[in-house]
Design an enzyme around this catalytic site. Structure first.
Site: not given
Ligand code: DQA
Length: 147
Positions: A9-10, A17, A22, A73, A76, A97, A99, A106
């Site tokens: 998502p996103n 964004r 990012y 990725n 969230a 995985e 990111h 974070r």
């Protein structure tokens, strides 16, 4: 190798964004860069993005015959989706995985990934290079597996 790249998502909003976190590349630009990188040469890619948990699970299941490996990725969903975790465990296709940001540095809620322990590798915090390093890790793993 057949590589399925899944973005959660996103990530469709990459480029606009929170660019300070990012980056300014769009998702399409990032995926094209990955596919045409020297590490990508010789492999077949399918790219999938969804904002919906069930659709991501369907993509993992639907591509289980095609994919030799997965780069994901989960965005969230990494932090709480046991359903995506279980989908990855169910298909037994090696997954890495990735990111863009360093999730461990974070907010507290981002520091846990419930996906990590069903993945053969984990790359965070390298911006778009997280995908590139993730691809290299995955290919290395697949080559060892096929020896
Ligand atoms: C992200 C990190 C996640 O915590 C966040 O929800 C994202 C992007 C990353 O690539 O850094 O959407 O997965």
């Amino acid at each position: 190798m057949n590589i399925l790249v899944i973005n959660g998502p996103n990530l469709n909003l990459l480029g606009i964004r929170e660019p300070e976190l990012y980056g300014t590349d769009t998702l399409d630009e990032l995926m094209t860069w990955l596919e045409t990188s020297s590490a990508g040469t010789g492999h077949s890619f399918k790219f999938y993005q969804s904002n919906h948990e069930g659709d991501i699970i369907d993509a993992i299941q639907d591509e289980r015959q095609w994919a030799d490996g997965i780069i994901i990725n989960p965005a969230a969903y990494a932090h709480y989706s046991y359903a995506i975790r279980d989908a990855l465990a169910s298909v037994t296709i090696p997954a890495v995985e990735v990111h863009l940001t360093d999730i461990h540095g974070r907010e507290e809620f981002r520091q846990l990934s419930v996906i990590s322990n069903v993945c053969v590798g984990h790359v965070t915090g390298l911006g778009k290079n997280s995908y590139l390093e993730g691809l290299k890790l995955l290919v290395q793993h697949l080559k060892l597996q096929h020896k």
